[in-house]
Design an enzyme around this catalytic site. Structure first.
Site, PDB file in Angstrom:
ATOM      1  N   GLY A  53      -0.964  16.521 -25.187  1.00  0.00           N
ATOM      2  CA  GLY A  53      -0.555  16.802 -24.117  1.00  0.00           C
ATOM      3  C   GLY A  53      -0.782  15.864 -22.763  1.00  0.00           C
ATOM      4  O   GLY A  53      -0.167  15.835 -21.633  1.00  0.00           O
ATOM      5  N   PRO A  74      -3.331  14.149 -29.507  1.00  0.00           N
ATOM      6  CA  PRO A  74      -2.737  13.359 -28.559  1.00  0.00           C
ATOM      7  C   PRO A  74      -1.362  12.536 -29.242  1.00  0.00           C
ATOM      8  O   PRO A  74      -1.712  11.794 -30.262  1.00  0.00           O
ATOM      9  CB  PRO A  74      -3.843  12.416 -28.111  1.00  0.00           C
ATOM     10  CG  PRO A  74      -4.790  12.217 -29.023  1.00  0.00           C
ATOM     11  CD  PRO A  74      -4.820  13.443 -29.897  1.00  0.00           C
ATOM     12  N   GLY A  75      -0.388  12.198 -28.646  1.00  0.00           N
ATOM     13  CA  GLY A  75       0.607  11.495 -28.964  1.00  0.00           C
ATOM     14  C   GLY A  75       0.968  10.186 -28.084  1.00  0.00           C
ATOM     15  O   GLY A  75       0.450   9.359 -27.994  1.00  0.00           O
ATOM     16  N   ARG A  76       1.648  10.780 -26.884  1.00  0.00           N
ATOM     17  CA  ARG A  76       1.963   9.905 -25.801  1.00  0.00           C
ATOM     18  C   ARG A  76       0.819   9.087 -25.415  1.00  0.00           C
ATOM     19  O   ARG A  76       1.104   7.883 -25.106  1.00  0.00           O
ATOM     20  CB  ARG A  76       2.608  10.917 -24.550  1.00  0.00           C
ATOM     21  CG  ARG A  76       3.278  10.138 -23.578  1.00  0.00           C
ATOM     22  CD  ARG A  76       3.546  10.878 -22.437  1.00  0.00           C
ATOM     23  NE  ARG A  76       4.239  12.319 -22.716  1.00  0.00           N
ATOM     24  CZ  ARG A  76       5.527  12.363 -22.778  1.00  0.00           C
ATOM     25  NH1 ARG A  76       6.259  11.628 -22.409  1.00  0.00           N
ATOM     26  NH2 ARG A  76       5.754  13.858 -23.183  1.00  0.00           N
ATOM     27  N   ARG A 125      14.937   9.011 -23.549  1.00  0.00           N
ATOM     28  CA  ARG A 125      14.206   9.936 -22.485  1.00  0.00           C
ATOM     29  C   ARG A 125      15.049   9.926 -20.991  1.00  0.00           C
ATOM     30  O   ARG A 125      15.143  10.898 -20.433  1.00  0.00           O
ATOM     31  CB  ARG A 125      12.966   9.733 -22.259  1.00  0.00           C
ATOM     32  CG  ARG A 125      12.154   9.248 -23.650  1.00  0.00           C
ATOM     33  CD  ARG A 125      10.706   9.050 -23.361  1.00  0.00           C
ATOM     34  NE  ARG A 125       9.862  10.403 -22.822  1.00  0.00           N
ATOM     35  CZ  ARG A 125       9.594  10.529 -21.459  1.00  0.00           C
ATOM     36  NH1 ARG A 125       9.979   9.537 -20.676  1.00  0.00           N
ATOM     37  NH2 ARG A 125       9.195  11.592 -21.104  1.00  0.00           N
ATOM     38  N   CYS A 147      29.743   4.851 -24.716  1.00  0.00           N
ATOM     39  CA  CYS A 147      30.645   5.464 -23.964  1.00  0.00           C
ATOM     40  C   CYS A 147      30.319   7.042 -23.325  1.00  0.00           C
ATOM     41  O   CYS A 147      30.850   8.013 -23.720  1.00  0.00           O
ATOM     42  CB  CYS A 147      31.954   5.591 -24.876  1.00  0.00           C
ATOM     43  SG  CYS A 147      31.694   6.579 -26.391  1.00  0.00           S
TER      44      CYS A 147
HETATM   45  N1  LLP Z   1       0.785  18.988 -30.854  1.00  0.00           N
HETATM   46  C1  LLP Z   1       1.937  19.528 -31.024  1.00  0.00           C
HETATM   47  C2  LLP Z   1       2.094  20.648 -31.489  1.00  0.00           C
HETATM   48  C3  LLP Z   1       3.162  18.927 -29.929  1.00  0.00           C
HETATM   49  O1  LLP Z   1       4.176  19.972 -30.058  1.00  0.00           O
HETATM   50  C4  LLP Z   1       3.041  17.932 -29.444  1.00  0.00           C
HETATM   51  C5  LLP Z   1       4.250  17.339 -28.891  1.00  0.00           C
HETATM   52  C6  LLP Z   1       2.018  17.094 -29.315  1.00  0.00           C
HETATM   53  C7  LLP Z   1       0.807  17.543 -30.151  1.00  0.00           C
HETATM   54  C8  LLP Z   1       1.850  15.766 -28.710  1.00  0.00           C
HETATM   55  O2  LLP Z   1       1.930  15.923 -27.314  1.00  0.00           O
HETATM   56  P1  LLP Z   1       1.694  14.601 -26.533  1.00  0.00           P
HETATM   57  O3  LLP Z   1       0.215  14.219 -26.424  1.00  0.00           O
HETATM   58  O4  LLP Z   1       2.629  13.567 -26.932  1.00  0.00           O
HETATM   59  O5  LLP Z   1       2.155  15.015 -25.217  1.00  0.00           O
HETATM   60  N2  LLP Z   1      10.157  13.905 -26.412  1.00  0.00           N
HETATM   61  C9  LLP Z   1       9.187  14.391 -25.340  1.00  0.00           C
HETATM   62  C10 LLP Z   1       8.020  15.137 -25.714  1.00  0.00           C
HETATM   63  C11 LLP Z   1       7.913  15.942 -26.649  1.00  0.00           C
HETATM   64  C12 LLP Z   1       6.565  16.721 -27.186  1.00  0.00           C
HETATM   65  C13 LLP Z   1       6.580  17.573 -28.204  1.00  0.00           C
HETATM   66  N3  LLP Z   1       5.304  18.052 -28.639  1.00  0.00           N
HETATM   67  C14 LLP Z   1       9.190  13.396 -24.278  1.00  0.00           C
HETATM   68  O6  LLP Z   1       9.933  12.333 -24.521  1.00  0.00           O
HETATM   69  O7  LLP Z   1       8.730  13.656 -23.344  1.00  0.00           O
END
Ligand code: LLP
Length: 427
Positions: free
Chosen positions: A239, A274-276, A312, A355
């Site tokens: 997050g 963490p992802g983003r 996005r 389109c």
């Molecule tokens: N863990 C769980 C259970 C999650 O659902 C998510 C993201 C993460 C970890 C990773 O979160 P991050 O660190 O990336 O914030 N498509 C959207 C974001 C969707 C996030 C979904 N869950 C965007 O482009 O902003």
């Protein structure tokens, strides 16, 4: 670290000029930096130094094998949400024993696949899933390691589509019912209770909600311990937000500090998903200006990337910075005259060829453009390629990873014939 640096060769990612990437691999093209990925991962390692902690990269943010492999080599674990993502992790050299499996709707087949692979933990999100997992584990002859994903009902103060920890959310089990579910899990013969998980949302900039959620989770952990249910790990989800525009973003260690303060002295292993924050600012989308189109109210710059490549902006009204990184040379004199001189700064809508009016990548951007110019859409490493589609029968972009002065093709541009290769007409 800044992804772009300017040298005498123009805008570069590490030691490679973006004009050279475009010339070699074409556009649209995602470009990632191995050094930026490594730096982002290191910022977590530093923040967590001295703790019993594991970083489980959220594969959904960007699941390219090369990206997963970079993190696997750094020792990371992975947070997956499908059997497909598990297959990718394994194909990329990731260790299944460091995988946590999140998601509200795991199928029997996915449960079986993950049990046989020997993952670290299933983050269970409902009472039904708990029962089904126990059954599938029995059938498979394995014990299923579980955590309950609890919903701490904390407002993460982010976009509603990416808030996940509220009572109204489909994710996790309600805090009030978690204790009973742990008691139930203890009686099920094919489950091993391992831990607890929570994830309250994405693109979080304020560190307080995550710290508050951790506080609530700890209360539950302690009350479970009081009745003999001992947890080995606490998974705090992902997050942490990144800078897209003018946001104030804390360094990783500062963002995590309030949360880690609450967890001081705990015996449980800490997991993060963490992802983003690991990939977002390590990637950009390189695109070329196809057409400049003056309008009565707006000037449009039609580029060769579109909402199918980067959803996005259309989906969340998300802002991505757009910068010019190379001059064209193919500008048609007529249109250029229409728009004034090529170097004149104007306010543009940056749009794709799809389109739909929702097909925009940026509104009201002040840029001096000519047809053929190269643009970089920044902060596109997370949820860019991963959310791309073939809408309008557009082949997905190529992906390139820069490592020092080398540019490696990590996904070939799709070809049109591949897009309908799985289809057939009636006899
Ligand atoms: N863990 C769980 C259970 C999650 O659902 C998510 C993201 C993460 C970890 C990773 O979160 P991050 O660190 O990336 O914030 N498509 C959207 C974001 C969707 C996030 C979904 N869950 C965007 O482009 O902003």
């Amino acid at each position: 670290m800044n992804l772009l640096n300017n040298t005498h060769d123009g805008a570069c990612v590490e030691g490679v000029a973006l004009t050279a990437v475009a010339a070699q691999f074409g556009t649209p093209c995602y470009v990632y930096s191995r050094a930026a990925l490594t730096d982002a991962h290191a910022s977590y390692q530093t923040a967590l130094a001295g703790r019993n902690a594991r970083i489980c990269y959220a594969v959904k943010a960007n699941s390219n094998l090369a990206i997963l492999n970079v993190f696997a080599r750094l020792g990371a674990g992975f947070d997956i949400v499908s059997g497909g993502e598990l297959a990718r992790v394994i194909a990329a050299g990731g260790d299944p024993a460091k995988v946590v499996f999140s998601g509200v709707g795991k199928s029997r087949a996915e449960m079986r696949q993950a049990l046989l692979a020997g993952i670290h933990c299933f983050n269970v999100e409902s009472a039904s899933e708990l029962e089904l997992l126990n059954t599938v584990a029995g059938e498979t002859g394995r014990r299923a390691p579980i955590a309950l994903r609890v919903n701490p009902n904390v407002d993460p103060k982010t976009h509603p589509y990416i808030s996940t920890g509220l009572k109204t959310s489909k994710f996790g089990v309600a805090f009030a019912s978690a204790r009973d579910l742990y008691r139930r899990a203890r009686t099920l013969p094919h489950l091993d209770i391992r831990g607890i998980a929570c994830h309250i949302g994405s693109q979080l900039l304020d560190p307080q909600p995550a710290a508050d959620a951790a506080g609530r989770v700890l209360e539950l952990v302690d009350s479970l311990a009081a009745e003999g249910i001992d947890l080995q790990h606490i998974d705090l989800g992902g997050g942490m937000g990144i800078r897209y525009h003018a946001e104030t973003v804390l360094p990783t260690a500062d963002y995590l500090a309030p949360l880690l303060a609450r967890l001081a002295g705990r015996k449980e292993m800490l997991l993060f998903e963490p992802g983003r924050s690991l990939v977002g600012n390590a990637g950009l989308l390189l695109t070329r200006v196809e057409v400049l189109k003056p309008g009565e109210e707006k000037n449009f710059a039609v580029v060769d990337a579109a909402m199918n490549d980067l959803a996005r902006p259309a989906l969340y009204d998300a802002f991505h910075e757009i910068v010019k990184v190379g001059a064209g040379g193919t500008a048609s004199a007529g249109i250029a005259a229409n728009m004034g001189t090529a170097s004149e700064t104007r306010t543009y809508e940056i749009v794709g060829p799809i389109c739909e009016s929702g097909d925009f990548l940026g509104h009201d951007r002040e840029l001096a453009l000519a047809e053929g110019d190269l643009l970089a859409i920044l902060s596109a490493g997370a949820y860019g390629m991963a959310m791309s589609s073939n809408y309008n029968t557009r082949p997905r972009a190529a992906e390139v990873m820069v490592d020092g002065d080398q540019a490696h093709l990590i996904r070939r541009r799709e070809e049109v014939a591949q897009l309908f290769a799985l289809e057939s007409v009636l006899p």
